[in-house]
Design a protein around this motif. Structure first.
Motif, PDB file in Angstrom:
ATOM      1  N   THR A 135       0.877  -1.165   0.000  1.00 47.46           N
ATOM      2  CA  THR A 135       0.000   0.000   0.000  1.00 47.46           C
ATOM      3  C   THR A 135       0.916   1.216   0.000  1.00 47.46           C
ATOM      4  O   THR A 135       1.724   1.382   0.921  1.00 47.46           O
ATOM      5  CB  THR A 135      -0.906   0.021   1.242  1.00 47.46           C
ATOM      6  N   LEU A 184       1.843   5.233  -0.005  1.00 54.13           N
ATOM      7  CA  LEU A 184       1.415   6.562   0.390  1.00 54.13           C
ATOM      8  C   LEU A 184       2.163   7.554  -0.490  1.00 54.13           C
ATOM      9  O   LEU A 184       3.390   7.675  -0.411  1.00 54.13           O
ATOM     10  CB  LEU A 184       1.719   6.805   1.873  1.00 54.13           C
ATOM     11  N   ALA A 228      -2.769   6.077  -1.099  1.00 56.61           N
ATOM     12  CA  ALA A 228      -3.275   7.295  -0.463  1.00 56.61           C
ATOM     13  C   ALA A 228      -2.471   8.475  -0.974  1.00 56.61           C
ATOM     14  O   ALA A 228      -1.275   8.356  -1.259  1.00 56.61           O
ATOM     15  CB  ALA A 228      -3.161   7.195   1.054  1.00 56.61           C
ATOM     16  N   LEU A 268      -0.944  12.158  -0.234  1.00 61.43           N
ATOM     17  CA  LEU A 268      -0.534  13.016   0.870  1.00 61.43           C
ATOM     18  C   LEU A 268       0.143  14.262   0.300  1.00 61.43           C
ATOM     19  O   LEU A 268       1.359  14.309   0.139  1.00 61.43           O
ATOM     20  CB  LEU A 268       0.444  12.274   1.794  1.00 61.43           C
ATOM     21  N   THR A 297       0.874  11.345  12.614  1.00 67.22           N
ATOM     22  CA  THR A 297      -0.325  11.001  13.391  1.00 67.22           C
ATOM     23  C   THR A 297      -1.427  10.471  12.487  1.00 67.22           C
ATOM     24  O   THR A 297      -2.123   9.498  12.818  1.00 67.22           O
ATOM     25  CB  THR A 297      -0.825  12.238  14.166  1.00 67.22           C
ATOM     26  N   LEU A 298      -1.587  11.099  11.309  1.00 65.60           N
ATOM     27  CA  LEU A 298      -2.591  10.656  10.345  1.00 65.60           C
ATOM     28  C   LEU A 298      -2.293   9.236   9.859  1.00 65.60           C
ATOM     29  O   LEU A 298      -3.208   8.398   9.764  1.00 65.60           O
ATOM     30  CB  LEU A 298      -2.620  11.616   9.159  1.00 65.60           C
ATOM     31  N   ILE A 299      -1.033   8.965   9.547  1.00 65.29           N
ATOM     32  CA  ILE A 299      -0.658   7.622   9.075  1.00 65.29           C
ATOM     33  C   ILE A 299      -0.928   6.589  10.167  1.00 65.29           C
ATOM     34  O   ILE A 299      -1.455   5.503   9.889  1.00 65.29           O
ATOM     35  CB  ILE A 299       0.828   7.607   8.656  1.00 65.29           C
ATOM     36  N   GLN A 300      -0.586   6.926  11.402  1.00 66.78           N
ATOM     37  CA  GLN A 300      -0.851   6.012  12.517  1.00 66.78           C
ATOM     38  C   GLN A 300      -2.348   5.730  12.646  1.00 66.78           C
ATOM     39  O   GLN A 300      -2.758   4.568  12.825  1.00 66.78           O
ATOM     40  CB  GLN A 300      -0.315   6.619  13.816  1.00 66.78           C
ATOM     41  N   LYS A 301      -3.141   6.765  12.503  1.00 65.65           N
ATOM     42  CA  LYS A 301      -4.590   6.620  12.657  1.00 65.65           C
ATOM     43  C   LYS A 301      -5.210   5.819  11.522  1.00 65.65           C
ATOM     44  O   LYS A 301      -6.054   4.940  11.754  1.00 65.65           O
ATOM     45  CB  LYS A 301      -5.239   8.008  12.726  1.00 65.65           C
ATOM     46  N   GLU A 302      -4.787   6.098  10.284  1.00 67.54           N
ATOM     47  CA  GLU A 302      -5.424   5.491   9.120  1.00 67.54           C
ATOM     48  C   GLU A 302      -4.861   4.112   8.762  1.00 67.54           C
ATOM     49  O   GLU A 302      -5.574   3.264   8.226  1.00 67.54           O
ATOM     50  CB  GLU A 302      -5.282   6.418   7.914  1.00 67.54           C
ATOM     51  N   PHE A 303      -3.563   3.896   9.034  1.00 65.77           N
ATOM     52  CA  PHE A 303      -2.933   2.647   8.588  1.00 65.77           C
ATOM     53  C   PHE A 303      -2.346   1.813   9.726  1.00 65.77           C
ATOM     54  O   PHE A 303      -2.040   0.640   9.526  1.00 65.77           O
ATOM     55  CB  PHE A 303      -1.832   2.961   7.561  1.00 65.77           C
TER      56      PHE A 303
END
Length: 252
Positions: free
Chosen positions: A44, A46, A71, A73, A90-96
């Protein structure tokens, strides 16, 4: 594993199965080809870059092949703050949930001129995009990468990293990158699985190469597709023991 073994590696559709890999400068040249190649190998991807329309084109191509959904970015590394990079982490941690690898591919050429004549504003821009921003992004993503089972950071170097007159800030920024990779390696190799390596793509058919060598026949150069084996191998678990190396895709 020798350099030649790495260059002769044959990527497969599951070489990077289930991995999450971020590519900077993903909209053009080597970054675009690496993104497509990683996706074809099961990752996957980014897609990070400053021109959203180019990222969307890469996204659409990956999607059309029925591969893992990438994704987009959008980020301009020249202008992005460290706070924005931390927000990205933080976004990567949350989404992936994790990040297995980063290919630092984005870069700018600057001017090819003697240092005594080099424009300081251009110098600062090149050193920031090619060096400081790479450090900042790596540091922001570090907690994600170090917690991965086999995290891999790949920096893009160049043949001009070995003192090349008239290449100015670009050459200096690539010396900085190789030094950064070495220091990160020495500071992490004994207590983490995280690894840092550099790739020197060599003379490759890209827009940046065309700007640097306008009189060169691009058809005499290798394409980005030709040099992908090393880019894939360094992201695989097989490369877990490869740390602090500079891989030259086109050794003399």
């Amino acid at each position: 594993m020798t350099t030649q073994d790495i260059l002769n590696y044959t990527p497969t559709t599951d070489s990077l199965a289930d991995k999450i890999i971020l590519v900077t400068g993903a909209g053009d040249g080597i970054g675009k080809v690496a993104s497509l190649t990683y996706a074809k190998c099961g990752a996957t991807v980014l897609l990070l870059g400053k021109t959203e329309s180019k990222l969307e084109a890469v996204y659409d191509e990956i999607e059309s092949l029925g591969l893992a959904m990438p994704a987009i970015l959008p980020m301009d590394l020249e202008k992005a703050s460290f706070a924005q990079m931390n927000e990205l982490a933080t976004l990567i941690q949350k989404e992936f949930g994790r990040l297995d690898g980063v290919l630092h591919n984005a870069g700018v050429l600057g001017a090819l001129t003697p240092l005594e004549m080099y424009d300081p504003i251009t110098f600062e821009q090149v050193m920031h995009v090619n060096g400081t921003a790479v450090f900042m992004l790596t540091q922001a993503l570090f907690p994600l990468l170090v917690s991965a089972p086999s995290g891999s950071v790949v920096f893009t170097s160049s043949g001009v990293a070995k003192v090349r007159p008239f290449w100015g800030a670009y050459a200096l920024s690539k010396q900085m990158i190789e030094g950064m990779s070495t220091i990160f390696t020495e500071e992490t190799k004994n207590h983490t699985a995280l690894r840092f390596n550099c790739i020197n793509p060599g003379a490759t058919r890209t827009n940046m190469r065309a700007h640097a060598f306008p009189g060169e026949n691009p058809l005499t150069l290798k394409t980005p597709e030709d040099i992908m084996p090393a880019y894939v191998y360094l992201m695989t678990d097989m490369a877990s023991g490869v740390k602090g190396q500079v891989i030259h895709c086109q050794p003399k």
